[in-house]
Design an enzyme around this catalytic site. Structure first.
Site, mmCIF file in Angstrom:
data_model
loop_
_atom_site.group_PDB
_atom_site.id
_atom_site.type_symbol
_atom_site.label_atom_id
_atom_site.label_comp_id
_atom_site.label_asym_id
_atom_site.label_seq_id
_atom_site.Cartn_x
_atom_site.Cartn_y
_atom_site.Cartn_z
ATOM 1 C CG HIS A 1 14.808 12.181 34.949
ATOM 2 N ND1 HIS A 1 15.204 11.614 33.771
ATOM 3 C CD2 HIS A 1 15.039 13.508 34.821
ATOM 4 C CE1 HIS A 1 15.693 12.549 32.971
ATOM 5 N NE2 HIS A 1 15.590 13.708 33.581
ATOM 6 C CG ASP B 1 13.133 20.945 37.321
ATOM 7 O OD1 ASP B 1 12.755 20.087 36.504
ATOM 8 O OD2 ASP B 1 13.658 22.012 36.994
#
Ligand code: SDX
Length: 385
Positions: free
Chosen positions: A261, A315
């Site tokens: 991320h 996700d």
């Protein structure tokens, strides 16, 4: 005006001043209007969360009921939108269908009175109400079936699950899905929200703003990762294959979907909540073999890439929940969009409230003072790579 240093992907460069959400990537904190995501996931509903994000505060009982009733009233699609969907190819990706339908909504509401609060309220309600119906309708129509009409006696999440397969959703499954929507609703200035802001800053209509954001979310580096995670778990196929798979991806410098991320350098707090939801579901409807592969994958990645701050993101576990709910894999990203419409609308409203059109600059690296070469003199082929 001094130009500041160029940062690829605008990493770490503030694009706005906002009070909608807050992320601390070092300690794994996410807050919506100052309230921790864990508490909101535990206590709130998606529509109440959308109200909090968009209007800036938690609604009273009366305000919430009025908002829920308004959204419920606007769930249906105009027949022209449904007729348009009949022309979409069955093989088309649902995110492309959603982007087309979101833009088409603007054809019916092309007034752009952004300074009219009733116009803003109507756009917020219409988009929150109709996006789920569009996703469910395309799922049915691409197979040549009639879309399932929304049911006024069902809540937001339950109604979406009902429209997917015309079956009464299990209350626990509907609650788990509603929490998934809460977790995906907002996340500061991610790529699709930035898209929404840039589009909003030209003072175009909110339907174009949402269509722009849907197109951005579709990419595999952003919202498209949840679909790619399931494909990856299927490709790995067994716990024994996890380590060789990871080692090969690292050697080939290929990204592993659902991990890493730009901001979080620890496990995404949303991934933690989603993992809990997945386990709740498995307790009720049975474990998913992919989950054991996912747990092994998380462990091997932490061993090999934890030092780089590569951990599961939102996700990684969401797809396992949706798969257990019987949702087709190619609807995972449209579901992300259904939730993120709340955050995009919040940033749209914030942007037009203190607007300045986005127009960044560049560091020019090309030539100057080039002569125009007549066609007959252009003898060598131009290297297009
Ligand atoms: C979302 O921004 C948001 O908030 C997004 C989101 C939201 O709610 O809106 O949180 C939702 O989009 C989550 C991210 C979903 N995407 C994926 O799961 C795709 C895989 N992840 C990567 O593509 C990546 O981690 C990004 C795109 C998410 C972030 O990429 P960055 O910040 O540009 O990081 P980078 O590419 O510069 O990588 C830095 C280093 C590199 O190693 P070195 O070259 O320094 O040796 O970390 C490595 C990368 O190779 N790395 C990974 C990796 N992600 C980063 N290595 C293996 N697998 C990965 N997934």
């Amino acid at each position: 005006m001094t130009t500041c240093e160029y940062r690829p992907g605008l990493e770490g460069v503030p694009a706005t001043q906002s009070s909608i959400s807050y992320v601390d990537g070092q300690t794994g904190i996410l807050e919506y209007r100052g309230i921790g995501i864990e508490e909101i996931a535990q206590q709130s509903s998606f529509l109440e969360t959308a109200y909090l994000l968009i209007w800036g505060g938690l609604p009273t009982q009366q305000e919430l009921e009025a908002f829920e009733h308004e959204v419920q009233y606007h769930r249906r699609l105009k027949y022209r939108i449904r007729d348009m969907m009949k022309c979409f190819p069955e093989s088309g990706h649902p995110m492309d269908a959603l982007q087309a339908c979101a833009a088409a909504l603007g054809l019916f509401h092309s007034r752009r009175e952004l300074d009219d609060p009733t116009y803003v309220q109507a756009a917020v309600v219409r988009l929150l109400a109709k996006i789920p119906t569009m996703v469910a309708a395309f799922k049915m129509m691409r197979k040549g079936n009639d879309p399932v009409q929304p049911r006024d006696d069902l809540g937001y999440a339950a109604n979406f699950l009902y429209m997917l397969n015309e079956q009464n959703p299990d209350p626990l499954e509907a609650r788990i899905f509603d929490v998934c929507l809460i977790l995906h609703a907002e996340h500061t200035i991610n790529a699709s929200t930035f898209s929404a802001m840039v589009t909003a800053s030209t003072l175009t209509d909110p339907y174009a703003v949402i269509a722009s954001a849907v197109g951005t979310l579709a990419g595999p580096l952003h919202g498209g990762a949840n679909e790619a995670v399931i494909d990856m778990l299927q490709e790995i196929g067994s716990i024994e294959n996890v380590r060789p798979y990871v080692e090969a991806r690292i050697v080939n410098r290929e990204k592993i979907m659902g991990f890493g991320h730009r901001v979080y350098k620890v496990k995404d707090p949303r991934a933690r909540v989603l993992q809990g939801l997945a386990e709740q579901l498995f307790d009720k409807v049975g474990r998913d073999a992919y989950y054991d592969i996912a747990l092994e994958l998380e462990q091997v990645i932490e061993e090999k890439l934890g030092h780089k701050g590569i951990y599961p993101n939102v996700d990684f576990y969401s797809g396992l929940v949706y798969r257990k709910l019987g949702i087709p894999t190619d609807l995972f990203t449209p579901i992300f969009a259904i939730a993120r419409v709340a955050g995009w609308l919040a940033h749209w409203k914030e942007q037009i409230g203190k607007n300045r059109i986005f127009r960044p600059t560049q560091i020019y690296e090309g030539p100057h003072n080039q002569a125009y070469l007549p066609l007959e003199k252009r003898l060598q082929l131009w290297d297009k790579s």
